[in-house]
Design a protein around this motif. Structure first.
Motif: not given
Length: 447
Positions: A212, A244, A247-248, A251
């Motif tokens: 990350s 986060r 972003e997860r 992804q």
């Protein structure tokens, strides 16, 4: 006496990453009043625009009551939890969008200007309201403005009745000849907000070495937290956890694409498969940009005019654009209204998240003014009157919520642009075809 522990413009910096922080108590000057210390906060003024394409079924949109939103319509029902922060305006008009097209619905929505009829590169429109605001208050932030969309805009040339595609591709124009492209890919938006430096290839290589962007600022986070009080430490933790999580999800969408290499022409590669998941990511990125004061001006196009996107996740397998030309068919109108309600429900979720995000003595929703609407009224007729129009937030600027303001005659949408600009500290004498202000939004209800 005043005291400031850390500057408001504090960043956590790592290799290829730069994270602005939310407003913390340690950033706010304190004043001693009668022996007691209290925080002095000035609300940050923000202006957001969310565009709904191809109008709506106005009969299912218009609230049942005048003056208040005590009786919400079927399309607006999802706004129930934030009705006290929302106003609906009925009978708004966009005359510069005539003679009537999808291209001019989009182009006139924020410009209140008449687009030059051309299929070439000599297009000409006007500076949009968001960019008027960005020129006045955008220099105080990392990004003067943020332009987002849901569709890849690859079409060029002529798109609609002699109008260049640029008119329906771009909501935001920084000058009459300068359209600002919108970004639909969550990864690119995320890196624009939190990445720093390097080419895309260099950033990709750096990301492969860590899970990350946040990993690169871990040491900075630990040092910062040692200097903060318990409440501020919790705020920082919650904010970074939100980053986060976003972003997860990005992804996850990218890994799903790698596992299923078949192309999907309706959406950018590497974004969530479901429209709602993609839209929620884009709304959450706007929220993070506001929370970190990365920008104070945003535009978001929920879909492109003439979009043929279908919405099977809500049981609508028909393409949106053909449904909008319903010819009075009751079944088609009902399915179109279902799409309208779906779009509003995602906007309602966004408003609820803004309301739940504290900022100083208030929250992000109170410190933001957000216009949701369309440049088209009845899509079957391609008209630009009785536009679906919502204004949300703005309590810090004195906006009164739970309002349904119905005008007896068509009123320029430009009046609303002029009013919202004035309320965030951008006083201009006129905008587009404006002929006054919408003072009712900021006055108590008279029954």
């Amino acid at each position: 006496m005043t005291k400031k522990s850390i500057p408001r413009r504090t960043f956590l910096k790592g290799v290829g990453a730069s994270f602005a922080l939310p407003l913390l108590d340690a950033m706010v000057p304190a004043a001693s009043v009668f022996g007691k210390t209290r925080a002095i906060t000035q609300p940050v003024k923000r202006l957001g625009y969310v565009y709904m394409p191809m109008g709506c079924d106005i009969t299912r949109w218009t609230p049942g009551n005048d003056n208040t939103l005590d009786t919400l319509s079927p399309i607006l029902d999802s706004l129930a939890n934030v009705r006290d922060h929302v106003s609906v305006l009925t009978n708004m008009e966009l005359k510069p969008a005539y003679p009537g097209s999808h291209a001019t619905s989009n182009s006139a929505f924020l410009s209140a200007a008449r687009a030059k009829v051309t299929e070439s590169t000599d297009y000409y429109l006007g500076t949009t309201a968001d960019q008027v605001a960005a020129k006045h208050i955008g220099q105080a932030t990392q990004l003067p403005s943020l332009e987002l969309a849901m569709d890849l805009l690859q079409t060029v040339g002529q798109c609609d009745n002699g109008y260049a595609c640029v008119y329906q591709n771009n909501l935001s124009w920084s000058s009459p000849t300068t359209p600002l492209p919108a970004e639909a890919h969550p990864r690119l938006v995320f890196e624009n907000l939190f990445g720093e430096g390097g080419t895309p290839e260099q950033r990709r290589a750096a990301l492969q070495k860590r899970a990350s962007l946040l990993d690169s600022v871990a040491d900075d986070i630990r040092r910062l937290k040692r200097d903060l009080g318990a409440q501020d430490r919790d705020k920082v933790t919650e904010y970074l956890d939100s980053i986060r999580e976003v972003e997860r999800r990005i992804q996850k969408a990218e890994s799903d694409t790698e596992e299923n290499p078949l192309p999907d022409l309706d959406r950018p590669t590497g974004v969530p498969a479901l429209y709602a998941d993609h839209a929620r990511l884009m709304f959450d990125l706007q929220l993070l940009a506001y929370q970190g004061d990365i920008t104070r001006i945003s535009t978001f196009q929920l879909a492109r005019e003439t979009s043929n996107r279908a919405y099977p996740e809500i049981g609508v397998s028909d393409p949106h654009h053909p449904l909008s030309h319903h010819g009075g068919n009751a079944d088609k109108i009902a399915r179109m209204a279902k799409i309208n309600a779906f779009h509003v429900s995602l906007f309602a979720e966004y408003l609820e998240k803004l309301k739940a995000t504290p900022e100083g003595d208030s929250n992000l929703l109170d410190n933001s003014l957000i216009l949701y609407g369309s440049g088209m009224g009845n899509p079957n007729n391609h008209d630009h009157t009785n536009l679906p129009t919502i204004v949300a937030g703005g309590a810090a600027a004195g906006m009164q919520g739970n309002r349904h303001i119905r005008y007896d005659k068509p009123t320029p949408l430009a009046n609303l642009h002029l009013t919202l600009l004035d309320k965030i500290g951008v006083p201009i004498e006129s905008f587009g075809d404006s002929d006054g202000m919408i003072s009712e939004l900021f006055q108590p209800i008279t029954l």
